[in-house]
Design an enzyme around this catalytic site. Structure first.
Site, PDB file in Angstrom:
ATOM      1  N   LYS A  76       0.867  -1.180   0.000  1.00  0.00           N
ATOM      2  CA  LYS A  76       0.000   0.000   0.000  1.00  0.00           C
ATOM      3  C   LYS A  76       0.902   1.227   0.000  1.00  0.00           C
ATOM      4  CE  LYS A  76      -2.746   2.900   2.985  1.00  0.00           C
ATOM      5  NZ  LYS A  76      -3.587   3.067   4.172  1.00  0.00           N
ATOM      6  N   GLY A 103      -7.918   9.036   9.846  1.00  0.00           N
ATOM      7  CA  GLY A 103      -8.167   9.078  11.286  1.00  0.00           C
ATOM      8  C   GLY A 103      -9.224  10.073  11.718  1.00  0.00           C
ATOM      9  N   ALA A 131      -9.437   5.439   4.246  1.00  0.00           N
ATOM     10  CA  ALA A 131      -9.339   6.578   5.189  1.00  0.00           C
ATOM     11  C   ALA A 131     -10.638   7.353   5.306  1.00  0.00           C
ATOM     12  CB  ALA A 131      -8.226   7.548   4.815  1.00  0.00           C
ATOM     13  N   GLY A 132     -10.931   7.710   6.518  1.00  0.00           N
ATOM     14  CA  GLY A 132     -12.058   8.602   6.791  1.00  0.00           C
ATOM     15  C   GLY A 132     -13.321   7.919   7.292  1.00  0.00           C
ATOM     16  N   ASN A 148      -9.005   1.600   9.635  1.00  0.00           N
ATOM     17  CA  ASN A 148      -8.267   1.235  10.847  1.00  0.00           C
ATOM     18  C   ASN A 148      -8.899   1.890  12.076  1.00  0.00           C
ATOM     19  OD1 ASN A 148      -4.704   0.922  11.572  1.00  0.00           O
ATOM     20  ND2 ASN A 148      -6.374   0.887  12.997  1.00  0.00           N
ATOM     21  N   SER A 149      -8.859   3.240  12.120  1.00  0.00           N
ATOM     22  CA  SER A 149      -9.323   3.945  13.319  1.00  0.00           C
ATOM     23  C   SER A 149     -10.783   3.674  13.648  1.00  0.00           C
ATOM     24  CB  SER A 149      -9.145   5.455  13.134  1.00  0.00           C
ATOM     25  OG  SER A 149      -7.819   5.750  12.791  1.00  0.00           O
TER      26      SER A 149
END
Lengths: 66, 265
Positions: free
Chosen positions: B106, B167, B193-194, B215-216
């Site tokens: 990635k 994040g 993301a987001g 992830n977050s």
């Protein structure tokens, strides 16, 4: 002999191979990857790669990330 | 059940994945929580970061790759924290050595540490170098359709526009540009993301994204394992809704119960 190890100056006793350095750091058998002077040194070549004064060594591993 | 459309697996650079949810391994309390959440997510592809080994650490210290073993998951090393193409390429080469020649990466090259917004100039340069060096490159990028196409032209095997800042948990802030990227793409498109909660992930899939990387949203939920489970279902629900092709939107109402036969008719 002095090398840069993960960005910090490090003093080595005499001539060493990469495998000996890895062993002395307690990292033998760990899943790591090594770069010497910004070139990858494959695992299979650690035993025959001799370090020279001034070499810059990076030892990395996997950590959590996205 | 015969009316269910048989879904195809997610295929990235010839690799087939049953799950369209890809997850990161950062920000968890410990490796136990990491392993439990990732198992609950059902993900096949798991990202990680490459960092300097802590010298002088306890040699028996557990390793991330014990919690997410390469024998069970497809590991996807990232180049998070790289601000130049050069550093990103170095990181990918270290990752390939770390994983015994595994060449799926990635790529993310960041522009600044406040927004973590991608530097697309450096990203394009790194993508070209990595593809030429035999890497399969899944690339994190802005939601710019032109940049997405340029990355595809350079041989990236998947294009991964941000939904919003890394994040941030702000979800899909620009569905209109994401729709353009999806319409023109000839490689898989994944939102990376987001994502903040399950509906964000479902929306991305309903729009036709091939997958979502997060992830977050899982790790920073109060109950990460439960959220991982919710995300698994959201991805599946969103994918099925996309395949089922939603009803058209209309301005006027349309009764679901017939007018004929009313007792007041």
């Amino acid at each position: 002999m002095q090398i840069q190890l993960n960005g910090e100056p490090s003093q080595l006793d005499g001539e060493q191979t990469l495998a000996q350095l890895v062993d002395s750091l307690g990292l033998a058998g760990r899943r790591i990857a090594i770069e010497v002077n910004e070139e990858i040194v494959p695992r299979s070549l650690h035993a025959q790669t001799r370090l020279s004064d001034g070499d810059s060594v990076e030892i990395v591993h996997a950590i959590g990330g996205g | 059940m015969s009316q269910l459309i048989q879904d195809t697996p997610l295929i990235v650079a010839g690799r087939r994945f049953a799950s369209r949810l890809l997850v990161g391994t950062g920000k968890y309390r410990d490796f136990d929580e990491t392993a439990s959440a990732i198992a609950a997510s059902g993900a096949d592809v798991v990202t990680f970061a490459v960092r300097r080994t802590n010298l002088g650490q306890n040699p028996g210290e557990p390793n991330l790759l014990d919690a997410v073993p390469p024998s069970r998951y497809t590991l996807l090393p990232n180049t998070a924290g790289c601000y130049t193409a050069r550093d990103a390429v170095r990181t990918c080469k270290l990752a390939r050595e770390l994983l015994d020649g595994h060449n799926l990466v990635k790529l993310e090259v960041l522009g600044d540490d406040k927004t973590l917004y991608p530097n697309v100039v450096e990203t394009l340069a790194a993508a070209e170098t990595l593809v030429n060096d035999g890497f399969d490159v899944m690339v994190y990028t802005s939601d710019d359709p032109i940049v997405a196409k340029e990355l595809e032209k350079r041989g990236c095997c998947a294009v991964m526009p941000l939904g919003s800042l890394i994040g941030s948990g702000n979800g899909l802030l620009n569905p209109a540009t994401l729709a353009i990227i999806l319409e023109q793409a000839e490689v898989p498109v994944l939102v990376d993301a987001g994502i903040g909660t399950a509906s964000d992930a479902a929306l991305a899939m309903e729009m036709g994204c091939d997958g979502v990387l997060m992830n977050s949203a899982i790790a920073h939920a109060r109950h990460p394992v439960m959220m991982a489970n919710a995300m698994r279902k959201a991805i599946e629900a969103g994918r099925e809704a996309f395949l089922a092709e939603r009803m058209p939107r209309r301005q006027s109402a349309s009764p679901s119960s017939p007018f004929a036969g009313r007792i007041n008719g």
